[in-house]
Design a protein around this motif. Structure first.
Motif, mmCIF file in Angstrom:
data_model
loop_
_atom_site.group_PDB
_atom_site.id
_atom_site.type_symbol
_atom_site.label_atom_id
_atom_site.label_comp_id
_atom_site.label_asym_id
_atom_site.label_seq_id
_atom_site.Cartn_x
_atom_site.Cartn_y
_atom_site.Cartn_z
ATOM 1 N N TYR A 11 0.841 -1.202 0.000
ATOM 2 C CA TYR A 11 0.000 0.000 0.000
ATOM 3 C C TYR A 11 0.879 1.256 0.000
ATOM 4 O O TYR A 11 0.639 2.190 -0.771
ATOM 5 C CB TYR A 11 -0.925 0.004 1.220
ATOM 6 N N ALA A 30 -4.156 -0.959 -5.901
ATOM 7 C CA ALA A 30 -4.895 -0.539 -4.701
ATOM 8 C C ALA A 30 -6.235 -1.276 -4.596
ATOM 9 O O ALA A 30 -6.669 -1.653 -3.507
ATOM 10 C CB ALA A 30 -5.128 0.970 -4.735
ATOM 11 N N GLU A 31 -6.886 -1.489 -5.760
ATOM 12 C CA GLU A 31 -8.151 -2.221 -5.761
ATOM 13 C C GLU A 31 -7.971 -3.650 -5.248
ATOM 14 O O GLU A 31 -8.811 -4.171 -4.500
ATOM 15 C CB GLU A 31 -8.728 -2.255 -7.179
ATOM 16 N N SER A 34 -7.516 -3.601 -1.525
ATOM 17 C CA SER A 34 -8.777 -3.337 -0.817
ATOM 18 C C SER A 34 -9.581 -4.621 -0.638
ATOM 19 O O SER A 34 -10.228 -4.829 0.386
ATOM 20 C CB SER A 34 -9.604 -2.298 -1.577
ATOM 21 N N LYS A 35 -9.515 -5.520 -1.637
ATOM 22 C CA LYS A 35 -10.203 -6.801 -1.522
ATOM 23 C C LYS A 35 -9.615 -7.643 -0.391
ATOM 24 O O LYS A 35 -10.329 -8.340 0.331
ATOM 25 C CB LYS A 35 -10.126 -7.562 -2.841
ATOM 26 N N PHE A 37 -8.145 -6.380 2.267
ATOM 27 C CA PHE A 37 -8.573 -5.735 3.515
ATOM 28 C C PHE A 37 -9.981 -6.200 3.901
ATOM 29 O O PHE A 37 -10.263 -6.458 5.075
ATOM 30 C CB PHE A 37 -8.553 -4.214 3.357
ATOM 31 N N PRO A 44 -12.512 0.494 8.302
ATOM 32 C CA PRO A 44 -12.087 1.657 7.514
ATOM 33 C C PRO A 44 -11.151 2.596 8.253
ATOM 34 O O PRO A 44 -10.251 3.184 7.648
ATOM 35 C CB PRO A 44 -13.412 2.343 7.156
ATOM 36 N N ILE A 47 -7.578 1.579 7.886
ATOM 37 C CA ILE A 47 -7.036 1.888 6.561
ATOM 38 C C ILE A 47 -6.639 3.354 6.495
ATOM 39 O O ILE A 47 -5.591 3.710 5.952
ATOM 40 C CB ILE A 47 -8.084 1.549 5.473
ATOM 41 N N HIS A 51 -2.924 4.988 5.959
ATOM 42 C CA HIS A 51 -2.668 6.037 4.977
ATOM 43 C C HIS A 51 -1.910 7.204 5.616
ATOM 44 O O HIS A 51 -0.962 7.748 5.031
ATOM 45 C CB HIS A 51 -3.999 6.520 4.396
#
Length: 336
Positions: A11, A30-31, A34-35, A37, A44, A47, A51
């Motif tokens: 990430y 990134a997609e 996200s899966k 995660f 959220p 995450i 970041h």
């Protein structure tokens, strides 16, 4: 867990790459992360925290305003995460309840099932459709050993599971009565005592019970506050409201019900219904009773069953296929 640590490192790498190049490849990466995660049930706010940490490592001199904005976002997502968890828990409970109601609706359908009998010289049509999963209307046919036909139509003032339970009680109470007690007056007086003793005072049940005697061409009937039915005179080509008096079931244990009777001529029809028929609405406009009778008459050249089916489809279309109330319509026609 090793996969999760790997995703965290990726990430940070993808974030740096995207900030510098804004390329589609980093967005695709990134997609995929996200899966992962979602699979690992990462909330959220974690995450967002990841970041923030990645930005701090990549850009140690990040402005104070930017740091404050990211902290603001983190607090927002913490609140969002809590609300989302509560929503998911509520949704799971709703789905579970919906499933249970579906099972209960299936059981109700089996418990209250009744077979349309064959009576010589009588054409019978019936349609009963619930507005929701549970039906607050009830209808039942009883064929006597003497060839007579008993027809019960009831409506619970109240819907859902309580209404379904009341209807089940009514059905089994009727089944327990001996045939010699199946006259309209006796039926309603017996059921009234059952309802008064066993149903919550806030719930009421209306019922119309008719008994057709083919050997005498006679119809006997009584009502407990139910929607008035109609009688169609074939020779005179006119409808007449079936006037009856009687308290709804369960108000007073000692209520008496009057028995009415009339002769039935060839081609005449008896229309028994619930208020889901007479109180149909087109938008905000309630239809008039005359409109219901006109629609019935327009299909009177059909068999009784086709007649009720077409009448139902007519009013279903009028209401944009969204019934506002349970719809039950029974037509008995003496064959010529």
């Amino acid at each position: 867990m090793d996969t999760l640590y790997s995703d965290v490192a990726n990430y940070k790498k993808l974030l740096k790459q995207y900030i510098e190049t804004q390329d589609e490849k980093s967005l695709y990466g990134a997609e995929q992360i996200s899966k992962s995660f979602i699979k690992n049930k990462i909330p959220p706010e974690e995450i967002i925290n990841l970041h923030i940490q990645a930005l701090a490592e990549l850009y140690p001199s990040l402005s104070e305003e930017m740091q404050h904005s990211m902290n603001f976002l983190l607090e927002t997502m913490i609140a969002y995460g809590i609300a989302h968890q509560e929503f998911q828990a509520l949704r799971e409970k709703q789905l579970e309840l919906k499933s249970e109601i579906g099972v209960a609706a299936g059981m109700q359908e089996n418990l209250l099932a009744t077979t349309k009998p064959i009576i010589e010289g009588l054409d019978i049509g019936v349609v009963s459709v619930p507005a929701h999963q549970m039906n607050g209307d009830y209808h039942h046919f009883i064929k006597g050993k003497d060839g007579s036909l008993g027809v019960a139509v009831a409506d619970v003032v109240g819907k859902g599971v309580p209404a379904a339970l009341c209807m089940s009680m009514i059905k089994y109470s009727m089944d327990s009565l001996p045939e010699e007690s199946m006259s309209p007056k006796a039926i309603l007086e017996n059921l009234n005592r059952v309802v008064e003793r066993n149903v919550d005072p806030s719930m009421f049940i209306t019922m119309f019970y008719a008994q057709y005697l083919p050997s005498e061409n006679k119809l006997r009937y009584s009502s407990a506050g139910h929607e008035p039915g109609f009688y169609y005179h074939k020779k005179e080509d006119r409808f007449e409201e079936i006037e009856t008096k009687g308290l709804v079931l369960g108000v007073a244990a000692d209520s008496n019900y009057h028995r009415y009777e009339r002769f039935v001529q060839n081609g005449d029809m008896i229309i028994i219904l619930t208020d889901g028929v007479t109180e149909c609405r087109q938008g905000e406009r309630f239809i008039e009773t005359e409109e219901v009778l006109d629609v019935i008459k327009s299909y009177s050249h059909l068999s009784a069953q086709d007649m009720v089916d077409h009448v139902y489809k007519y009013f279903e279309r009028m209401q944009n296929f969204e019934l506002r109330d349970d719809f039950t319509l029974i037509i008995l026609r003496k064959e010529v």
